[in-house]
Scaffold this motif. Sequence first.
Motif, PDB file in Angstrom:
ATOM      1  N   SER A 100       0.838  -1.198   0.000  1.00 35.86           N
ATOM      2  CA  SER A 100       0.000   0.000   0.000  1.00 35.86           C
ATOM      3  C   SER A 100       0.873   1.247   0.000  1.00 35.86           C
ATOM      4  O   SER A 100       2.043   1.213   0.377  1.00 35.86           O
ATOM      5  N   ARG A 101       0.288   2.364  -0.414  1.00 36.55           N
ATOM      6  CA  ARG A 101       1.039   3.619  -0.455  1.00 36.55           C
ATOM      7  C   ARG A 101       1.602   3.948   0.925  1.00 36.55           C
ATOM      8  O   ARG A 101       2.750   4.331   1.064  1.00 36.55           O
ATOM      9  N   SER A 102       0.786   3.832   1.947  1.00 39.55           N
ATOM     10  CA  SER A 102       1.238   3.936   3.334  1.00 39.55           C
ATOM     11  C   SER A 102       0.840   2.628   4.007  1.00 39.55           C
ATOM     12  O   SER A 102      -0.293   2.465   4.432  1.00 39.55           O
ATOM     13  N   HIS A 103       1.761   1.692   4.080  1.00 44.97           N
ATOM     14  CA  HIS A 103       1.400   0.330   4.487  1.00 44.97           C
ATOM     15  C   HIS A 103       1.505   0.120   5.994  1.00 44.97           C
ATOM     16  O   HIS A 103       0.652  -0.531   6.607  1.00 44.97           O
ATOM     17  N   ALA A 104       2.555   0.649   6.605  1.00 51.39           N
ATOM     18  CA  ALA A 104       2.763   0.459   8.036  1.00 51.39           C
ATOM     19  C   ALA A 104       3.585   1.623   8.574  1.00 51.39           C
ATOM     20  O   ALA A 104       4.247   2.334   7.810  1.00 51.39           O
ATOM     21  N   ARG A 105       3.539   1.806   9.887  1.00 54.52           N
ATOM     22  CA  ARG A 105       4.253   2.930  10.517  1.00 54.52           C
ATOM     23  C   ARG A 105       4.989   2.440  11.756  1.00 54.52           C
ATOM     24  O   ARG A 105       4.439   1.688  12.559  1.00 54.52           O
ATOM     25  N   ILE A 106       6.243   2.862  11.901  1.00 50.71           N
ATOM     26  CA  ILE A 106       7.023   2.555  13.097  1.00 50.71           C
ATOM     27  C   ILE A 106       7.160   3.831  13.909  1.00 50.71           C
ATOM     28  O   ILE A 106       7.634   4.851  13.404  1.00 50.71           O
ATOM     29  N   ASP A 107       6.710   3.791  15.155  1.00 51.46           N
ATOM     30  CA  ASP A 107       6.785   4.933  16.068  1.00 51.46           C
ATOM     31  C   ASP A 107       7.772   4.631  17.190  1.00 51.46           C
ATOM     32  O   ASP A 107       8.039   3.465  17.513  1.00 51.46           O
ATOM     33  N   TRP A 108       8.260   5.697  17.801  1.00 48.65           N
ATOM     34  CA  TRP A 108       9.064   5.586  19.016  1.00 48.65           C
ATOM     35  C   TRP A 108       8.237   6.160  20.153  1.00 48.65           C
ATOM     36  O   TRP A 108       7.858   7.318  20.144  1.00 48.65           O
ATOM     37  N   HIS A 109       7.916   5.305  21.140  1.00 48.29           N
ATOM     38  CA  HIS A 109       7.054   5.772  22.227  1.00 48.29           C
ATOM     39  C   HIS A 109       7.338   4.978  23.487  1.00 48.29           C
ATOM     40  O   HIS A 109       7.423   3.743  23.456  1.00 48.29           O
TER      41      HIS A 109
END
Length: 322
Positions: free
Chosen positions: A237-246
């Motif tokens: 997908s165009r925006s498939h997944a997101r990695i955050d720092w939290h």
Amino acid sequence: MTQIRERTVLFADLRGSTALFETLGNAEATSVVTHTVGVIAQAVDECNGQLIKTLGDGLMAVFEGPADGVKSAIRMHEMLERVVARGKQRGASPGLRGLKLQVALARGEVVEMGGDCFGDAVNVAARLIDHAGDNETLITAEVLNGLTAARKNRFRSLDRIAVRGRVEPVHVYVYDQPMQQGDAAATQFGEVVPAVEPDGIRLVWQDLDRVFDTASMPIVLGRSVQATYCITDGRVSRSHARIDWHAGTFSLTDLSYNGTFVRFGPLGEILSLKRGNCTLHGSGVIGLGGPPMDNDSPTVRFEVLHFSDTEPLSLTGPRSRG
């Protein structure tokens, strides 16, 4: 009559409705989705907003101020939780019990014409939905600036995210909510609290080998050339997944329709996120659109790094800072 006003624009999108049509059939599923959207739409009136239109399994609304818009978003999530809880008590189908909600808000000048609204804030709010995970509320910096200090503290920064159709990235914030009991399934294989906070994460897909430190978050994995980690494969997908720092950990959130899959270590079980999230630790592989063992699905290797350690051992190839 055409008017130009400063407005807070809200888009809400009900996810999981496809499963309803598969399990209930078109007529009953349409009735359930329409009823559910109608329920969450009540939050617009409650918070002094104006419902502009419903969008099948979503809606668009505008508010005078940011506070009312954010309050409405929170109420929508609460209302959906009640709908799902009642469904569970009454033995509703898994499709109904799996409904999730994504909400995005932006603020700016809006052109009001013929009962509809147009403008950059409308476009930004509509596109931010693509970056939201299950039951997440995303807002722009302009919305955050209009909130009280207490409410601001409930949001954390995702930094600047490239939004489709817009040249300049948008500074985005996500509403922090306590983990629900139902989230345990999404973290049962991946939720590990490290003794020492990691310093970075390494991602490898084919020849694309990059190391990101915590200041580089969030990382959007996707097919779009504007994605932080661009994977040029039509199955992504165009925006498939997101990695955050939290809270001292790296968190992976699925943003796609086909799902994101994680395997920790060479022999670990496969964790299917499906709009959920998990904590990344150690090393492993991320399958985009299918399980990692599926040859048709692009697979990204990852390793959570502690820069005080010696050279990482689980991945091969040259290292380059992102």
